[in-house]
Write an enzyme that holds these catalytic residues in place. Sequence first.
Site, PDB file in Angstrom:
ATOM      1  N   THR A 477       0.768  -1.114  -0.007  1.00  0.00           N
ATOM      2  CA  THR A 477      -0.107  -0.143  -0.248  1.00  0.00           C
ATOM      3  C   THR A 477       0.229   1.339   0.204  1.00  0.00           C
ATOM      4  OG1 THR A 477      -0.317  -0.131   2.248  1.00  0.00           O
ATOM      5  CG2 THR A 477      -2.172  -1.235   0.755  1.00  0.00           C
ATOM      6  N   GLY A 518      -5.125   2.004   7.500  1.00  0.00           N
ATOM      7  CA  GLY A 518      -3.438   1.861   7.681  1.00  0.00           C
ATOM      8  C   GLY A 518      -3.239   3.106   7.516  1.00  0.00           C
ATOM      9  N   LEU A 624      -2.510  11.746   0.776  1.00  0.00           N
ATOM     10  CA  LEU A 624      -1.027  11.693   1.486  1.00  0.00           C
ATOM     11  C   LEU A 624       0.272  11.605   0.457  1.00  0.00           C
ATOM     12  CD1 LEU A 624      -1.550   9.331   4.626  1.00  0.00           C
ATOM     13  CD2 LEU A 624      -1.968  12.085   4.586  1.00  0.00           C
ATOM     14  N   PRO A 626      -0.134  11.321  -3.755  1.00  0.00           N
ATOM     15  CA  PRO A 626      -1.173  11.042  -4.684  1.00  0.00           C
ATOM     16  C   PRO A 626      -0.663   9.702  -5.429  1.00  0.00           C
ATOM     17  CG  PRO A 626      -0.243  13.242  -4.840  1.00  0.00           C
ATOM     18  CD  PRO A 626       0.060  12.315  -3.558  1.00  0.00           C
ATOM     19  N   LYS A 627       0.325   9.272  -5.801  1.00  0.00           N
ATOM     20  CA  LYS A 627       1.162   8.330  -6.332  1.00  0.00           C
ATOM     21  C   LYS A 627       0.225   6.985  -6.041  1.00  0.00           C
ATOM     22  CE  LYS A 627       4.636   8.624  -8.387  1.00  0.00           C
ATOM     23  NZ  LYS A 627       6.667   9.005  -8.738  1.00  0.00           N
ATOM     24  N   LYS A 695      -8.279  10.187   5.576  1.00  0.00           N
ATOM     25  CA  LYS A 695      -9.106   8.953   4.899  1.00  0.00           C
ATOM     26  C   LYS A 695      -8.558   7.932   4.492  1.00  0.00           C
ATOM     27  CE  LYS A 695     -13.437  11.356   5.604  1.00  0.00           C
ATOM     28  NZ  LYS A 695     -14.813  11.770   4.458  1.00  0.00           N
ATOM     29  N   GLU A 699     -10.235   0.386  -0.600  1.00  0.00           N
ATOM     30  CA  GLU A 699     -11.113   0.281  -0.517  1.00  0.00           C
ATOM     31  C   GLU A 699     -12.488   0.278  -1.181  1.00  0.00           C
ATOM     32  OE1 GLU A 699     -11.542  -2.174   3.399  1.00  0.00           O
ATOM     33  OE2 GLU A 699     -10.855  -3.566   2.415  1.00  0.00           O
TER      34      GLU A 699
END
Length: 743
Positions: A477, A518, A624, A626-627, A695, A699
């Site tokens: 992630t 997370g 946080l 964008p990539k 946020k 998902e």
Amino acid sequence: MRFDTPATTNPIDRMTVVGKPVDRVDGPLKVSGLAPYAYERHDVVPGQAYGFIVGAAIARGRIRSMDLAEAKRAPGVVAIVTHENAGKLGKPKAITATLLGGPEIEHFDQAIAIVVAESFEQARAAAKLIRVDYARADGQYDLRAALPTAKPVSDGSGEGSASPARVEIGDFDGAFARAPVKVEAEYSTPDESHAMMEPHASIAAWTGDELTLWTSNQMINWAVRDLSQALLIPKDKIRVLSPYIGGGFGSKLWIRSDTVMAAVAARVAKRPVKVALTRQQVFNNTTHRPATVQRLRLGAERDGRITAISHESSSGDLPGGGPETATSQTRLLYAGANRLVEMKLATLHLPEGNAMRAPGEAPGMMALEVAMDELAEKLGMDPVELRIVNDTQVDPEHPERRFSQRNLIACLRTGADRFGWSKRNAKPAQVRDGRWLVGMGVASAFRNNLTMKSAARVAVDRTGAVTVSTDMTDIGTGSYTVIAQTAAEMLGVPVDKVVVRLGDSSFPVSSGSGGQWGGNSATAGVYAACAKLREAVAAKLGFNSADVEFVGGQVRSGNRSVPLAEAAGDAGITAEDFLDYGDLGKTYQQSTFGAHFVEAGVDALTGEVRIRRMLAVCAAGRILNPKTARSQVIGAMTMGVGAALMEEAVVDTRFGCFINHDLAEYHVPVHADIPHQDVIFLDEADDKSSPMKAKGVGELGMCGVGGAVANAVYNACGVRVRDYPLTLDKIIAGLPPLSSKVA
């Protein structure tokens, strides 16, 4: 640190590092093959033997006897462990099926033995020599056949989605009967496998009565807890390490048989043992997303306003298991005064059903968003406008409770404009491109925003280098990267001056990875630790902590400036803290929103479906990175395509197992299936979510995709398929007559 009032201006708001598309800090290790995954930790402890798990060949019954003699004589065999010599074991409360079966068998391929040998090949060969005599018992393996026995149940997914057994607001039956426009339909979704790249794997080593486990697990603290309950040893005697994980999608939220079998095998063999599940074992030995049968009823006025909405869902699991919470999003997504939601659970003796990426919402929205499309067609209304008309800024079940932020309308409008939605022909089967029938579909996206207590330790040394330690995991992630960005922003140093250490139970307990909580939660914990470190540095320098700035490797207050490295001194400075949450999550409904747009082609001759292009528009607080966030969303969109078009763990209802238990027969999308994806993040920051004002997004990117694909297929060819996946055999019979234009 406690977060119980909305966030005010803080150092993260500078957005000099946070919010930038920083490359993955762990990327070079991964692409060069140097990132150490669980089964590859050859160097962590000497003398590793290999374990191979033997699974039950029946789905329900008991073991009469096991003949191990020939296996014990096989070359290289060190030990064989079964329920008879494993020692007393417990069953973790969070796990439905016993991880070492015998003599009772609860599901097909349940672990019943492990062979330990000097090589993997020797262990596998010896495992095939074990002879087991079973007493087979009858079981229930067919969800549809079990539906009459399904009972209302209140439960949660364990990863965010939850719903009471039955929720009734107003008078649904009366309102539905009076509604001038109605939709009533049944939808089904199949069992699905996580199919992550890295299988479950562990290396176990004992030092006296202390266990060290190198494994692949999303939740380190949960793993310690569950191992303690399984092995019946204190938690402080267990150390779990999982710094790199090759995907999990929820299958590694809790320990599975590889961990316990490696531990008991190492204890019996008196040497370290490494275990990896085969791909076939991943399908039947671990967990899966349960199948659902869902009934949707929507009643609306002729202007499109919903007056009655009902969603009923049934799924199955082992005794003691829980439901697929497919009704959860329907309680919050659309307005409607009269509401009915019900969730039922049937007993099935298939392998354990449990959380898979976006549990609840992913399959639930595959039904709800198609029902909305069907309602729009009956109304003669644009599907985008229908969703906009039924937007709500309050919790429909508790109108006094507002959403902290809800930009669904902006997602729909932005997406429609970018995607060229105005060019869509509302009448199905009207647009052709050679032999392809072409259509567009839309669906809303929804996933609740979840926050978890998370802690971290932050240290700065005499060189000005910063080290962050937390038991947080990175399942692909980007945790390493966003944590490094957070520390860099808070302490005013470049990202390359930050070292991030993850996945070790000796580090402070974090939120872990799951439920898209997370990134936001773990960085908030790092924020808290950095805030405490800032206070310690300011106090040491005699600065006023209220106006101190950390910028460019300097600590500044007024007209004074001291290098951070100098402030740390030879001894360095360390701080540890956590972020816990107050009642903001109760005062405000915190959710993430989006809109998915899909263009699909259907072969007019064969019924084959091809995705042509996709767009996701997401409103998920501050992004946080964008990539890494885009990477999460396009991966989720890809999984959504798989769920819509191809993924199905086929149940052999005679023997209670998934028969297409490998990646040759369990189909997932490949590059050729996904030609073009676009992602837009709306610019927002939610001050009621965390100090990061972020946020989750990982998902959200999947929720609604399946519905958008199904709606695009219908718009393309006029065939409405309500039973996923949308395979060509369900489409071909309903295709429009061939025309001379089709080559």
